[in-house]
Design a protein around this motif. Structure first.
Motif, mmCIF file in Angstrom:
data_model
loop_
_atom_site.group_PDB
_atom_site.id
_atom_site.type_symbol
_atom_site.label_atom_id
_atom_site.label_comp_id
_atom_site.label_asym_id
_atom_site.label_seq_id
_atom_site.Cartn_x
_atom_site.Cartn_y
_atom_site.Cartn_z
ATOM 1 N N PHE A 835 -10.235 -48.306 -6.505
ATOM 2 C CA PHE A 835 -9.227 -47.273 -6.753
ATOM 3 C C PHE A 835 -8.701 -46.652 -5.464
ATOM 4 C CE2 PHE A 835 -11.791 -47.505 -10.572
ATOM 5 C CZ PHE A 835 -10.842 -47.480 -11.588
ATOM 6 N N ALA A 836 -9.130 -47.174 -4.318
ATOM 7 C CA ALA A 836 -8.739 -46.587 -3.039
ATOM 8 C C ALA A 836 -7.224 -46.579 -2.889
ATOM 9 C CB ALA A 836 -9.383 -47.356 -1.889
ATOM 10 N N GLY A 837 -6.685 -45.424 -2.516
ATOM 11 C CA GLY A 837 -5.258 -45.308 -2.262
ATOM 12 C C GLY A 837 -4.398 -45.176 -3.502
ATOM 13 N N VAL A 838 -5.007 -45.169 -4.694
ATOM 14 C CA VAL A 838 -4.253 -45.068 -5.943
ATOM 15 C C VAL A 838 -4.380 -43.651 -6.488
ATOM 16 C CG1 VAL A 838 -4.014 -45.922 -8.299
ATOM 17 C CG2 VAL A 838 -4.621 -47.500 -6.455
ATOM 18 N N ARG A 839 -3.265 -43.005 -6.732
ATOM 19 C CA ARG A 839 -3.282 -41.647 -7.288
ATOM 20 C C ARG A 839 -3.495 -41.718 -8.790
ATOM 21 N NH1 ARG A 839 -0.590 -41.684 -2.677
ATOM 22 N NH2 ARG A 839 -0.451 -39.784 -1.423
ATOM 23 N N GLN A 840 -4.504 -41.008 -9.256
ATOM 24 C CA GLN A 840 -4.851 -41.039 -10.676
ATOM 25 C C GLN A 840 -4.201 -39.841 -11.377
ATOM 26 O OE1 GLN A 840 -9.140 -41.551 -11.142
ATOM 27 N NE2 GLN A 840 -9.198 -42.708 -9.223
ATOM 28 N N LEU A 841 -3.185 -40.117 -12.182
ATOM 29 C CA LEU A 841 -2.426 -39.082 -12.877
ATOM 30 C C LEU A 841 -2.931 -38.971 -14.317
ATOM 31 C CD1 LEU A 841 -0.009 -37.126 -12.546
ATOM 32 C CD2 LEU A 841 1.457 -38.947 -13.449
ATOM 33 N N VAL A 842 -3.499 -37.814 -14.658
ATOM 34 C CA VAL A 842 -4.091 -37.625 -15.980
ATOM 35 C C VAL A 842 -2.997 -37.245 -16.970
ATOM 36 C CG1 VAL A 842 -5.760 -36.306 -17.338
ATOM 37 C CG2 VAL A 842 -6.286 -36.934 -14.976
ATOM 38 N N VAL A 843 -2.906 -38.003 -18.058
ATOM 39 C CA VAL A 843 -1.877 -37.794 -19.076
ATOM 40 C C VAL A 843 -2.505 -37.802 -20.454
ATOM 41 C CG1 VAL A 843 -0.041 -38.838 -17.686
ATOM 42 C CG2 VAL A 843 -1.409 -40.274 -19.209
ATOM 43 N N TRP A 851 3.646 -40.361 -22.931
ATOM 44 C CA TRP A 851 2.527 -39.593 -22.380
ATOM 45 C C TRP A 851 3.083 -38.516 -21.452
ATOM 46 C CZ3 TRP A 851 2.691 -44.744 -23.161
ATOM 47 C CH2 TRP A 851 1.660 -45.327 -23.931
ATOM 48 N N GLN A 852 2.345 -37.379 -21.387
ATOM 49 C CA GLN A 852 2.736 -36.304 -20.491
ATOM 50 C C GLN A 852 1.519 -35.768 -19.765
ATOM 51 O OE1 GLN A 852 4.943 -33.063 -22.154
ATOM 52 N NE2 GLN A 852 6.359 -34.393 -23.284
ATOM 53 N N THR A 853 1.777 -35.172 -18.580
ATOM 54 C CA THR A 853 0.700 -34.461 -17.905
ATOM 55 C C THR A 853 0.526 -33.105 -18.579
ATOM 56 O OG1 THR A 853 2.309 -33.596 -16.314
ATOM 57 C CG2 THR A 853 1.113 -35.581 -15.690
ATOM 58 N N LEU A 854 -0.646 -32.524 -18.404
ATOM 59 C CA LEU A 854 -0.935 -31.262 -19.073
ATOM 60 C C LEU A 854 0.017 -30.155 -18.628
ATOM 61 C CD1 LEU A 854 -4.860 -31.303 -19.023
ATOM 62 C CD2 LEU A 854 -3.321 -31.818 -20.930
ATOM 63 N N ASP A 855 0.445 -30.192 -17.364
ATOM 64 C CA ASP A 855 1.364 -29.161 -16.875
ATOM 65 C C ASP A 855 2.822 -29.472 -17.202
ATOM 66 O OD1 ASP A 855 1.963 -31.239 -15.184
ATOM 67 O OD2 ASP A 855 1.229 -30.268 -13.367
ATOM 68 N N LYS A 856 3.039 -30.573 -17.941
ATOM 69 C CA LYS A 856 4.383 -30.977 -18.386
ATOM 70 C C LYS A 856 5.367 -31.171 -17.222
ATOM 71 C CE LYS A 856 4.306 -29.246 -23.122
ATOM 72 N NZ LYS A 856 2.843 -29.191 -23.210
ATOM 73 N N ARG A 857 4.845 -31.588 -16.054
ATOM 74 C CA ARG A 857 5.718 -31.851 -14.915
ATOM 75 C C ARG A 857 6.118 -33.323 -14.844
ATOM 76 N NH1 ARG A 857 2.932 -29.621 -9.673
ATOM 77 N NH2 ARG A 857 4.976 -30.105 -8.782
ATOM 78 N N GLU A 867 8.770 -40.314 -15.028
ATOM 79 C CA GLU A 867 9.846 -39.416 -14.612
ATOM 80 C C GLU A 867 9.348 -37.988 -14.461
ATOM 81 O OE1 GLU A 867 12.966 -39.214 -17.624
ATOM 82 O OE2 GLU A 867 11.551 -39.883 -19.133
ATOM 83 N N LYS A 868 10.044 -37.263 -13.589
ATOM 84 C CA LYS A 868 9.794 -35.828 -13.453
ATOM 85 C C LYS A 868 10.517 -35.115 -14.590
ATOM 86 C CE LYS A 868 11.601 -35.718 -9.402
ATOM 87 N NZ LYS A 868 12.182 -35.240 -8.124
ATOM 88 N N ILE A 869 9.876 -34.082 -15.109
ATOM 89 C CA ILE A 869 10.527 -33.262 -16.138
ATOM 90 C C ILE A 869 11.176 -32.081 -15.449
ATOM 91 C CG2 ILE A 869 10.189 -31.911 -18.233
ATOM 92 C CD1 ILE A 869 7.710 -33.622 -18.789
ATOM 93 N N GLN A 870 12.480 -31.943 -15.619
ATOM 94 C CA GLN A 870 13.214 -30.872 -14.963
ATOM 95 C C GLN A 870 12.744 -29.508 -15.460
ATOM 96 O OE1 GLN A 870 15.518 -31.274 -12.567
ATOM 97 N NE2 GLN A 870 15.296 -33.491 -12.607
#
Length: 877
Positions: A835-843, A851-857, A867-870
């Motif tokens: 997993f080195a160098g890979v950003r783990q985005l929790v959704v 799927w969405q991140t908990l902060d809805k960003r 995509e980013k949520i405006q």
């Protein structure tokens, strides 16, 4: 013979260990058969070592390959399996015979130690004083190549090498064993051809050292396979053992079974690659005139004119002539590589009958032999992770890397560029390329940084007798000269060179091979309109026109430069066609999980490809992913401003095929270019870097008249990329170009500096290495994970087997722009392991396929990608 080279408590038979000299000969036997069966390999080694292929050069290669595990004749290595040492010789008791710590034993590196012991003892082996180190200057490079077989060139020293806390008798025993091994290998390989240890081996240049290192590592991987090379009791003389192993490899067709060698069918001519109703055209008519010798071939021809078939036909000729063993086909993006695979697979069937064809970025079935090597590599021996079979399994478990050990590999250019970057096992990549015809498609599509790396790849390819074929519709004189210079060549008669043309460089002056007048591409006229809009984004009026065109049956492509713009426009157009169910709006860009991106590629080819039904209008909103190598055919093309060479690539998807009927109003090809309202290209300048090229392209497109091909290829490209200022060029544009040129030189120097770094800097499995090959936009790797540790397809990470994990991560990682670094700073990112160098985005899944991140960003969907949520806007449906 009382030293073990391989040991395994779980080995299915007896004995549980394999003598070191036997293992050395297993690997040398693989090397011998491989070289004897491959004229291409013989040519590679001849070119790299600067002398004709001979029994003497062969003997030196085998002698040094057999020495690859010299460092195992060391007490510290032997103590890694103390129970085996007891059986092989006698019990070596801590506190009585030695005081070596367990940490020193477990961390002992036999590769580096082999090099260091050789540097310390070679004078005794060769009976020389070597006062001026001239002998070591020959031996050192050979030994570095083979003893560094786990991915690096070891130094001729080893901290603590001789500081062994053990009885002098044991230390002396090791020294005598190493000397005995060298002498035995001299008798087996050197003396039969009239050589001795006192003879100097040929000079081993840097390219030769890299070639030998990759070859030795590959042979070691195969020679460590216990299914082929069973463990033996040390009761057979070395000469007899070697003879037996050679016969065994031959009779079992081992190299063929593992997909490393295959018989090539006789060249059947370019017609064999065409449909029944097709005849060779354009550059295809010149392919059989090219010489069947190693070299660099540049093919300049329009998009859709059959360059791919021309390159494959020429590669077939080179393979049939024994000039190469395999083909590596490199493309700019994963999308283009995936689209090329089926074409190459069909070609491989004609070339080989049954071949080992590997796609780098996709879940394809293993070649049976590859699968066996991966499965066997899961067995852990007493050598742990440094065991060659384990290294082999780890390599082959990642499709991105196994392309270099097949007959035909299809990959992105990044995988090729890694062969000159400081990553582990770069030598295996380089070896795979050297023995192949390297085909690079869309060679115009890279930046100065990547050209710096590609130039090094070409230099290595030439130095080792390899071949390369570079394809482009839009090659500038400046870039052509740079590529030829990497092959120690230069162009002549370039000022009046007709288009299309072929260049075959073998060093020195290169004269273009032109196409007869009757075979040149037909004249093609493209109507153009240039619209100046805010941010070059389709306004309400243009969006209405796009929908109206689709309603009358047109297949429309809108190509934008930013993923965010593509996502926004696709939503806007879908809103407009909500009441028109017969019109579909598709979206295609680079910011998807690869599994979803593959589905998008298939859908694009289905709805807009050569065989599309074309019974109803349809709209594709896409980014740069459609401008290269995809066989798509649109009735109308709308594109944001971009450099002229890339614009022409996009135009290659407009009226690509001759059709009897086009929708009313679209009978002739028409392109609409969207540009900015003033000379400020904003974010587009950041994407493409060169404001002058954008401005000049803009100026030419704003003029009167249509685009006429093929003349426009040379005319527009040379004008846009000429070095001298235009008379009406704004001062800001000229100043920006000066800064851009300086930056390009810096990036190229950065690339060259990186190639000189030590291999130890990056591991081959390190996720960070993907950012080493590109200086561009998509450089972050994002892995979508649920809070309970599952991929978005439901698979639990810790339930995925070790050898499948690399492939799973490859298929589930999403590329993201470097500009998101701060936005993703909260993501977990490991520095070690897979997993080195890979950003783990929790959704979390909020709707089927969404799927969405908990902060809805951030949001991810199979349709829209990542995509980013405006802020202040509702999350996407």
């Amino acid at each position: 013979m009382a030293y073990w080279g391989k040991a395994d408590d779980k080995y299915p038979g007896n004995p549980k260990w394999h003598p070191l000299p036997y293992h050395c000969l297993d690997v040398a036997a693989v090397a011998a058969i491989w070289m004897d069966k491959s004229p291409a390999l013989q040519q590679n080694f001849s070119a790299a070592y600067g002398e004709s292929w001979s029994q003497k050069l062969r003997a030196w290669i085998l002698f040094f390959v057999a020495l690859h595990d010299l460092g195992k004749a060391d007490l510290r290595f032997q103590l890694k399996a103390i129970a085996v040492a007891v059986v092989a010789w006698r019990d070596i008791i801590k506190g009585v015979d030695h005081e070596i710590s367990q940490q020193e034993i477990s961390t002992f590196d036999h590769g580096h130690a082999g090099m260091a012991w050789a540097a310390r003892e070679y004078k005794a082996w060769l009976a020389t004083t070597d006062a001026d180190h001239s002998v070591w200057s020959h031996w050192g490079s050979w030994l570095a190549a083979v003893t560094g077989h786990h991915g690096d060139f070891p130094k001729p020293y080893f901290e603590g090498l001789a500081d062994i806390e053990a009885d002098e008798a044991l230390i002396d025993r090791d020294r005598i064993a190493r000397h005995g091994l060298v002498t035995a290998l001299e008798a087996l390989f050197l003396q039969p051809v009239g050589l001795t240890l006192q003879d100097l081996p040929p000079v081993c240049s840097l390219p030769a050292r890299a070639l030998l290192a990759g070859f030795c590592a590959s042979c070691d991987w195969l020679g460590s396979n216990i299914d082929e090379f069973d463990y033996r009791t040390p009761d057979v003389a070395l000469e007899d053992y070697l003879r037996e192993r050679l016969a065994q490899i031959e009779s079992r067709r081992m190299l063929s079974r593992y997909g490393l060698l295959a018989s090539v069918h006789d060249y059947a001519g370019l017609m064999a690659l065409l449909a029944n109703d097709e005849a060779p055209r354009g550059v295809q008519t010149q392919i059989d005139i090219l010489p069947s010798v190693p070299g660099l071939t540049l093919i300049e021809a329009p998009t859709g004119s059959g360059k791919t078939e021309a390159a494959l036909a020429y590669a077939w000729r080179l393979l049939a002539a024994g000039v190469a063993d395999s083909i590596v086909f490199a493309l700019p993006t994963q999308a283009t590589a995936n689209a090329m695979f089926d074409r190459v697979e069909a070609f491989a069937a004609k070339l080989y009958g049954q071949a080992n064809v590997v796609l780098a970025h996709g879940k394809r079935d293993f070649n049976t032999g590859f699968q066996q090597l991966v499965e066997r590599g899961q067995r852990r021996t007493r050598q742990g992770d440094i065991e060659a079979s384990v290294q082999c399994a780890a390599w082959l478990a990642s499709s991105r890397k196994r392309v270099f050990l097949g007959q035909v590999g299809v990959c992105t250019v990044d995988q090729v560029l890694l062969s000159v970057l400081p990553v582990r096992h770069k030598f295996v990549r380089g070896f795979g390329l050297n023995k192949s015809v390297l085909i690079v498609d869309e060679v115009h599509a890279y930046d100065a940084y990547m050209y710096g790396l590609l130039g090094e790849v070409l230099k290595n390819q030439q130095a080792c007798g390899g071949s390369a074929v570079l394809l482009s519709a839009t090659l500038t004189t400046l870039l052509r000269d740079k590529l030829l210079a990497a092959w120690s060549s230069h162009a002549v008669h370039e000022a009046d060179t007709p288009y299309p043309a072929l260049w075959h460089a073998t060093g020195g002056a290169t004269v273009p091979l032109t196409v007869a007048y009757e075979h040149r591409p037909p004249r093609r006229e493209v109507d153009k309109e240039c619209l100046r809009l805010a941010a070059a984004y389709p306004d309400e009026g243009l969006q209405a026109r796009i929908v109206a065109a689709a309603k009358v049956g047109a297949l429309v492509a809108v190509v934008v430069n930013l993923v965010d713009d593509a996502q926004r426009l696709a939503r806007a157009l879908r809103e407009r066609v909500r009441e028109c169910p017969e019109v579909e709006v598709d979206l295609f860009h680079a910011r998807y999980r690869f599994t979803d991106r593959q589905d998008k590629e298939v859908a694009a080819l289905t709805h807009y490809g050569r065989q599309a039904s074309r019974t109803a209008g349809r709209i594709l909103v896409a980014t740069q992913v459609v401008e290269q190598s995809l066989d798509l055919d649109f009735d109308w093309l709308i594109t944001q401003i971009c450099p002229v060479d890339l614009l022409f690539q996009r135009l290659g998807r407009l009226h690509r095929h001759q059709r009897e009927h086009r929708p009313p109003g679209f009978e002739t090809p028409r392109c609409t270019v969207l540009t900015v309202e003033r000379d400020d290209y904003g974010v587009f300048e950041l994407i493409y870097g060169n404001a002058r090229v954008l401005w000049r392209t803009d100026e030419l497109l704003s003029g009167q008249g249509s685009l006429v091909f093929p003349e426009a290829y040379r005319d527009y490209l040379e004008q846009v990329y000429q070095h001298d200022d235009w008379p009406n060029e704004p001062e800001r544009i000229a100043c920006d170009f000066t800064k851009f040129s300086s930056e390009q030189l810096r990036r190229e120097k950065d690339a060259l500096q990186l190639t000189s770094m030590t291999v130890a800097s990056f591991r081959d499995e390190d996720g960070r290495i993907t950012s080493l090959t590109r200086d561009g936009e998509m450089s972050l790797a994002v892995l979508l994970l649920t809070a309970d540790g599952c991929l978005v397809d439901g698979r639990r990470i810790n339930a995925i087997s070790e050898h499948e994990l690399a492939e799973a991560l490859n298929l589930d990682t999403v590329p993201a722009p470097a500009s998101w670094t701060k936005l993703l700073h909260h993501c977990s990112m490991e520095t070690e392991g897979p997993f080195a160098g890979v950003r783990q985005l929790v959704v979390s899944e909020t709707a089927p396929g969404v799927w969405q991140t908990l902060d809805k960003r951030f949001a991810y969907s199979q349709d829209f990608g990542l995509e980013k949520i405006q802020a202040g806007k509702p999350p996407p449906e």
